[in-house]
Write an enzyme that holds these catalytic residues in place. Structure first.
Site, PDB file in Angstrom:
ATOM      1  N   TYR A 142       0.847  -1.068  -0.101  1.00  0.00           N
ATOM      2  CA  TYR A 142      -0.105   0.051   0.039  1.00  0.00           C
ATOM      3  C   TYR A 142       0.870   1.286   0.069  1.00  0.00           C
ATOM      4  O   TYR A 142       1.683   1.351   0.729  1.00  0.00           O
ATOM      5  CB  TYR A 142      -0.901  -0.030   1.387  1.00  0.00           C
ATOM      6  CG  TYR A 142      -1.924   1.090   1.459  1.00  0.00           C
ATOM      7  CD1 TYR A 142      -1.582   2.225   2.274  1.00  0.00           C
ATOM      8  CD2 TYR A 142      -2.943   1.419   0.468  1.00  0.00           C
ATOM      9  CE1 TYR A 142      -2.313   3.218   2.541  1.00  0.00           C
ATOM     10  CE2 TYR A 142      -3.603   2.329   0.767  1.00  0.00           C
ATOM     11  CZ  TYR A 142      -3.532   3.536   1.650  1.00  0.00           C
ATOM     12  OH  TYR A 142      -4.228   4.676   1.703  1.00  0.00           O
ATOM     13  N   ASP A 237       9.253   2.901  -0.739  1.00  0.00           N
ATOM     14  CA  ASP A 237       8.274   3.566   0.077  1.00  0.00           C
ATOM     15  C   ASP A 237       8.618   3.295   1.617  1.00  0.00           C
ATOM     16  O   ASP A 237       8.254   2.308   1.924  1.00  0.00           O
ATOM     17  CB  ASP A 237       6.827   2.967  -0.396  1.00  0.00           C
ATOM     18  CG  ASP A 237       5.770   3.825   0.536  1.00  0.00           C
ATOM     19  OD1 ASP A 237       4.681   3.560   0.102  1.00  0.00           O
ATOM     20  OD2 ASP A 237       6.302   4.500   1.483  1.00  0.00           O
ATOM     21  N   LYS A 265       4.828  10.010   8.189  1.00  0.00           N
ATOM     22  CA  LYS A 265       4.374   9.427   9.559  1.00  0.00           C
ATOM     23  C   LYS A 265       5.744  10.017  10.780  1.00  0.00           C
ATOM     24  O   LYS A 265       5.359  11.146  11.113  1.00  0.00           O
ATOM     25  CB  LYS A 265       4.565   7.810   9.727  1.00  0.00           C
ATOM     26  CG  LYS A 265       3.425   7.449   8.776  1.00  0.00           C
ATOM     27  CD  LYS A 265       3.180   5.667   8.858  1.00  0.00           C
ATOM     28  CE  LYS A 265       2.254   5.353   7.814  1.00  0.00           C
ATOM     29  NZ  LYS A 265       0.953   5.044   8.308  1.00  0.00           N
TER      30      LYS A 265
HETATM   31  P1  KE4 Z   1      -0.922   8.506   4.006  1.00  0.00           P
HETATM   32  O1  KE4 Z   1      -1.303   9.163   2.996  1.00  0.00           O
HETATM   33  O2  KE4 Z   1      -1.936   7.695   4.973  1.00  0.00           O
HETATM   34  O3  KE4 Z   1      -0.231   9.475   5.102  1.00  0.00           O
HETATM   35  O4  KE4 Z   1       0.268   7.495   3.664  1.00  0.00           O
HETATM   36  C1  KE4 Z   1       0.182   6.487   2.876  1.00  0.00           C
HETATM   37  C2  KE4 Z   1       0.942   5.327   3.115  1.00  0.00           C
HETATM   38  C3  KE4 Z   1       2.165   5.260   2.122  1.00  0.00           C
HETATM   39  N1  KE4 Z   1       2.884   4.158   2.185  1.00  0.00           N
HETATM   40  C4  KE4 Z   1       3.029   3.376   3.118  1.00  0.00           C
HETATM   41  C5  KE4 Z   1       3.978   2.268   3.240  1.00  0.00           C
HETATM   42  C6  KE4 Z   1       1.966   3.455   4.230  1.00  0.00           C
HETATM   43  O5  KE4 Z   1       1.828   2.494   5.170  1.00  0.00           O
HETATM   44  C7  KE4 Z   1       1.069   4.610   3.944  1.00  0.00           C
HETATM   45  C8  KE4 Z   1      -0.272   4.587   5.378  1.00  0.00           C
HETATM   46  N2  KE4 Z   1      -0.433   3.578   6.090  1.00  0.00           N
HETATM   47  C9  KE4 Z   1      -1.679   3.140   6.657  1.00  0.00           C
HETATM   48  C10 KE4 Z   1      -1.656   2.106   7.448  1.00  0.00           C
HETATM   49  N3  KE4 Z   1      -1.464   1.042   7.011  1.00  0.00           N
HETATM   50  C11 KE4 Z   1      -2.336   4.634   7.023  1.00  0.00           C
HETATM   51  C12 KE4 Z   1      -3.496   4.315   7.893  1.00  0.00           C
HETATM   52  C13 KE4 Z   1      -4.826   4.709   7.183  1.00  0.00           C
HETATM   53  O6  KE4 Z   1      -5.031   4.483   6.144  1.00  0.00           O
HETATM   54  O7  KE4 Z   1      -5.424   5.230   8.001  1.00  0.00           O
END
Ligand code: KE4
Length: 425
Positions: A142, A237, A265
């Site tokens: 993801y 990523d 994060k």
């Molecule tokens: P954000 O757009 O949510 O800040 O980041 C996206 C993203 C990109 N790359 C990786 C490896 C990530 O884990 C994420 C976001 N992680 C999720 C948790 N698995 C965010 C939680 C959510 O979607 O509420």
């Protein structure tokens, strides 16, 4: 009716599913989500005044636990001078210098406001640099919710059974080649079938959105060699793993140098943030220097930068990684022992402060084997832990996180709760 239930009833009237991010909705584990009104250290305080030991850590940012005094003070100091200027500010420079110091593969970096923005911008940059259109990602990984990447995605997309989101034009999806993780043959075949067309390979070098999956020995080096051979940009990523798996992320631990890295994060200390960076010859194509446009009203926001700087400084001072790994091993061993005694097949992949629990007899090394896990049993296990005061990620396809605020007593209590919960299944 609990306060959380009252709030959820109201929320569902106005917010889709009652949540502002799908994975929070407990849809895959069942039940209704609790609302949190406060958090400190390793503890969440729910709207009904229940205290929970938190192993979600707001999905990774809270590596120092919640509301760490140093981070709180940094935000308060920045707040004295305003919240956003829309101009360059000193914090941005300090953040860029820290990122470059922690992650040597990053020669130049651009701040943005989420991991989604970071990865979306990085693949646009790779396409602009190579003048190629196709990208390769891996099923279950993801990278946020931009159209080109929301294909066979993990995290909430996988949790809710929509790894391929509605609303993504077929023409966009056609440019994204999705391969199984840890499969050298599939990657080599994809390059052979798309000679000279692959702009980038983007991957979570340690996957945290399909549960926690580590690469086979040598796999990352294989990906690095093949992308270099084909003039394809390699994007790590590290939004989740950056500064968590090691000071310099997975690339430091695995000694692999990607061309671009996406971050998020932890570098926001709990405030909205993202960043992408890497080789200067590629980054210099980003506007206003070059033709690849990328922008953001609140990019480099002084509050988020101040919080992230404090968090990175703490990591430098504490070097918490050996201890976090020790705590992770304690949790892993508690689950393995309890499942062995109960006769429940389980895999507990763990590295440092990241782990996940798959109820399956076979090792999990990709999306397909992750799906072998008994998600229903995980849901029952999740609620058994929650009832006993331990909050795990509300999905079988997420990672767990430990923070420097999880002291020995919290981990010992959590180990007991995990074991008791397994015995109760
Ligand atoms: P954000 O757009 O949510 O800040 O980041 C996206 C993203 C990109 N790359 C990786 C490896 C990530 O884990 C994420 C976001 N992680 C999720 C948790 N698995 C965010 C939680 C959510 O979607 O509420």
């Amino acid at each position: 009716m609990s306060v959380s239930d009252q709030l959820f009833t109201r929320a569902k009237q106005l917010i889709p599913g009652g949540v502002n991010s799908p994975v929070r909705a407990f849809r895959s584990v069942g039940g209704t989500p609790f609302f949190v009104k406060a958090a400190r250290g390793a503890t969440l305080v729910t709207a009904d005044d229940r205290e929970l030991i938190d192993f979600v850590c707001t999905w990774g940012p809270a590596i120092h636990g919640h509301n760490h005094p140093r981070i709180k003070a940094a935000i308060a100091t920045a707040l004295e001078h305003g919240t956003s200027f829309g101009t360059p500010n000193p914090y941005e420079v300090e953040m860029a210098e820290l990122i470059v110091k922690f992650v040597p593969s990053i020669q130049k970096v651009r701040m943005c406001n989420s991991g989604t923005e970071a990865t979306m911008s990085a693949i646009r940059l790779a396409r602009g640099y190579t003048k190629r259109d196709k990208i390769i990602k891996f099923s279950g990984c993801y990278h946020g919710h931009s159209d080109s990447l929301l294909i066979k995605a993990g995290s909430g997309a996988l949790t809710h059974g929509h790894p391929d989101s509605a609303g993504v034009p077929a023409s966009f999806a056609a440019e994204t080649v999705v391969l199984p993780f840890n499969d050298r043959g599939a990657l080599a075949a994809a390059f052979a079938a798309n000679q000279g067309q692959i702009a980038c390979v983007i991957l979570e070098a340690y996957c945290g959105n399909v549960g926690f999956i580590m690469p086979d020995p040598g796999y990352l080096a294989f990906v690095r060699a093949l992308t270099a051979k084909h003039g394809t940009v390699l994007i790590f990523d590290e939004v989740m793993t950056g500064f968590r798996i090691a000071k310099g992320g997975v690339q430091e631990r695995e000694k692999i140098t990607p061309d671009l890295t996406c971050l998020g994060k932890i570098i926001g200390g709990g405030l909205p943030v993202g960043a992408f960076g890497g080789r200067a010859d590629i980054m210099d194509l980003v506007a206003p220097l070059g033709p690849v446009y990328q922008a953001g009203t609140l990019s480099g926001n002084p509050l988020a930068m101040a919080a992230g700087i404090a968090g990175l400084q703490l990591l430098e001072e504490l070097n918490p990684y050996p201890r976090l790994d020790e705590l992770g091993r304690q949790l892993r061993d508690a689950v393995l022992a309890a499942c062995r005694a109960k006769g429940i097949p389980v895999q507990v992949p763990q590295c440092g402060s990241m782990f996940s629990i798959f109820f399956t007899p076979t090792p999990v090394r990709d999306y397909a084997t992750a799906l072998n896990g008994d998600a229903k049993l995980f849901g029952r296990f999740f609620h058994a832990c929650l009832a006993r005061g331990v909050y795990l990620a509300p999905s079988a396809y997420e990672a767990g996180f430990i923070s420097t605020a999880h002291d020995g007593a919290a981990i010992a209590k959590a180990c007991d709760v995990l074991a008791e919960s397994i015995r109760s299944l």
